[in-house]
Design a protein around this motif. Structure first.
Motif, PDB file in Angstrom:
ATOM      1  N   ASP A 158      64.033  -2.448  31.041  1.00  0.00           N
ATOM      2  CA  ASP A 158      64.580  -4.601  31.247  1.00  0.00           C
ATOM      3  C   ASP A 158      65.819  -3.999  29.879  1.00  0.00           C
ATOM      4  OD1 ASP A 158      64.021  -6.722  29.953  1.00  0.00           O
ATOM      5  OD2 ASP A 158      61.900  -7.018  30.433  1.00  0.00           O
ATOM      6  N   ARG A 160      65.866  -5.906  27.445  1.00  0.00           N
ATOM      7  CA  ARG A 160      65.901  -6.820  26.324  1.00  0.00           C
ATOM      8  C   ARG A 160      64.908  -5.004  26.082  1.00  0.00           C
ATOM      9  NH1 ARG A 160      61.534 -11.019  28.466  1.00  0.00           N
ATOM     10  NH2 ARG A 160      60.663  -9.541  29.605  1.00  0.00           N
ATOM     11  N   ILE A 161      64.742  -4.158  26.013  1.00  0.00           N
ATOM     12  CA  ILE A 161      64.530  -3.236  25.291  1.00  0.00           C
ATOM     13  C   ILE A 161      65.572  -2.170  25.126  1.00  0.00           C
ATOM     14  CG2 ILE A 161      62.071  -3.423  25.835  1.00  0.00           C
ATOM     15  CD1 ILE A 161      62.288  -0.945  27.640  1.00  0.00           C
ATOM     16  N   ALA A 173      62.446  -2.991  20.148  1.00  0.00           N
ATOM     17  CA  ALA A 173      61.779  -3.291  20.762  1.00  0.00           C
ATOM     18  C   ALA A 173      60.507  -3.370  21.985  1.00  0.00           C
ATOM     19  CB  ALA A 173      63.071  -3.761  21.485  1.00  0.00           C
ATOM     20  N   TRP A 174      60.036  -2.123  22.318  1.00  0.00           N
ATOM     21  CA  TRP A 174      59.960  -1.175  22.974  1.00  0.00           C
ATOM     22  C   TRP A 174      58.938  -0.516  22.787  1.00  0.00           C
ATOM     23  CZ3 TRP A 174      57.433  -1.278  27.731  1.00  0.00           C
ATOM     24  CH2 TRP A 174      57.180   0.134  28.281  1.00  0.00           C
ATOM     25  N   ARG A 204      65.355  -6.817  16.251  1.00  0.00           N
ATOM     26  CA  ARG A 204      65.356  -6.462  17.699  1.00  0.00           C
ATOM     27  C   ARG A 204      64.058  -7.826  17.797  1.00  0.00           C
ATOM     28  NH1 ARG A 204      67.996  -4.267  21.685  1.00  0.00           N
ATOM     29  NH2 ARG A 204      66.820  -6.101  23.247  1.00  0.00           N
ATOM     30  N   TYR A 207      58.649  -6.929  21.683  1.00  0.00           N
ATOM     31  CA  TYR A 207      58.926  -6.290  23.192  1.00  0.00           C
ATOM     32  C   TYR A 207      57.537  -6.802  22.964  1.00  0.00           C
ATOM     33  CZ  TYR A 207      59.074  -6.881  28.390  1.00  0.00           C
ATOM     34  OH  TYR A 207      58.322  -6.867  29.619  1.00  0.00           O
ATOM     35  N   SER A 210      55.445  -9.336  23.760  1.00  0.00           N
ATOM     36  CA  SER A 210      55.439 -10.304  24.260  1.00  0.00           C
ATOM     37  C   SER A 210      54.148 -10.479  25.505  1.00  0.00           C
ATOM     38  CB  SER A 210      56.699 -10.810  24.950  1.00  0.00           C
ATOM     39  OG  SER A 210      57.047  -8.976  25.326  1.00  0.00           O
ATOM     40  N   ARG A 213      57.967 -13.284  30.612  1.00  0.00           N
ATOM     41  CA  ARG A 213      59.484 -14.725  30.725  1.00  0.00           C
ATOM     42  C   ARG A 213      59.799 -14.394  31.594  1.00  0.00           C
ATOM     43  NH1 ARG A 213      61.683 -11.581  24.603  1.00  0.00           N
ATOM     44  NH2 ARG A 213      59.524 -11.519  24.108  1.00  0.00           N
TER      45      ARG A 213
END
Length: 213
Positions: A158, A160-161, A173-174, A204, A207, A210, A213
């Motif tokens: 992903d 985002r990570i 983030a991960w 960051r 994640y 979360s 999304r």
């Protein structure tokens, strides 16, 4: 006075990542199974599996697989898979309450996505997906489990990570989903990093906690 006490725990899951393994069944359909004994050596991931499960049988005959790593907020989907098996009839070694389920993806509320280099699909919702082939599948020392050594050929992440502009997963983030003595956890705050770390520091958003999304 002794500083430690002697105990005899029924299991030794002292904190390992949960992965979802997608493998191919003999009829060309796909099995999805959660497991919590996985660790990496370079590009090899070592997996510990129940000897009578569908995943062990599949890997012995068809070595392609995808090692999907869910995030902590996805623990409920993992737990929906826990009492299910792809074996029919259900092996006697399975715990009470375990039942046969041919559609593991649907039962977990997860979606298959085609892989690039192997036949089994990736799990679309998992932030990390490792396409791999099992090079060694053998019984462990006790005879009750199977140890598979899988060589990873392609990694999907992903965005985002991932640290922007790099090939690095951002550990800020991960967070993997951790199975700790049969309870689910994510990671806590970072305490520091190894001198061998090559990951650039980045501010960051976390994640791990979360939702979708």
């Amino acid at each position: 006075m002794k500083s430690h006490m002697v105990i005899e725990p029924s299991i030794l899951y002292f904190g390992t990542p949960v992965v979802l393994l997608s493998t191919e069944n003999a009829d060309g359909s796909y099995n999805l199974a959660p497991m919590s004994s996985a660790w990496a050596l370079g590009q090899v991931v070592v997996l510990g599996l129940g000897a009578e499960g569908q995943t062990a049988q599949n890997l012995a005959e068809r070595p392609d697989l995808v090692i999907n790593l869910p995030a902590p907020h996805q623990w409920a989907a993992v737990e929906r898979l826990a009492p299910l098996t792809g074996r029919d009839p259900v092996p006697a070694s399975k715990p009470d309450g375990c039942r046969f389920e041919p559609d593991k993806f649907g039962a977990a509320g997860l979606r298959p996505e085609p892989a690039d280099t192997v036949r089994p699909p990736r799990v679309r919702e998992c932030p990390l997906q490792l396409e791999a082939r099992a090079q060694s599948v053998r019984r462990d020392a006790s005879g009750s489990f199977v140890i598979a050594e899988a060589v990873v050929g392609k990694v999907h992440a992903d965005p985002r990570i991932v640290v922007p502009g790099t090939q690095h997963v951002d550990p800020a983030a991960w967070s993997p989903l951790i199975y700790n003595f049969r309870h689910y956890f994510g990671l806590g705050q970072e305490l520091g990093h190894s001198y061998r770390s090559q990951t650039p520091h980045a501010e960051r958003a976390d994640y791990a906690g979360s939702g979708p999304r």
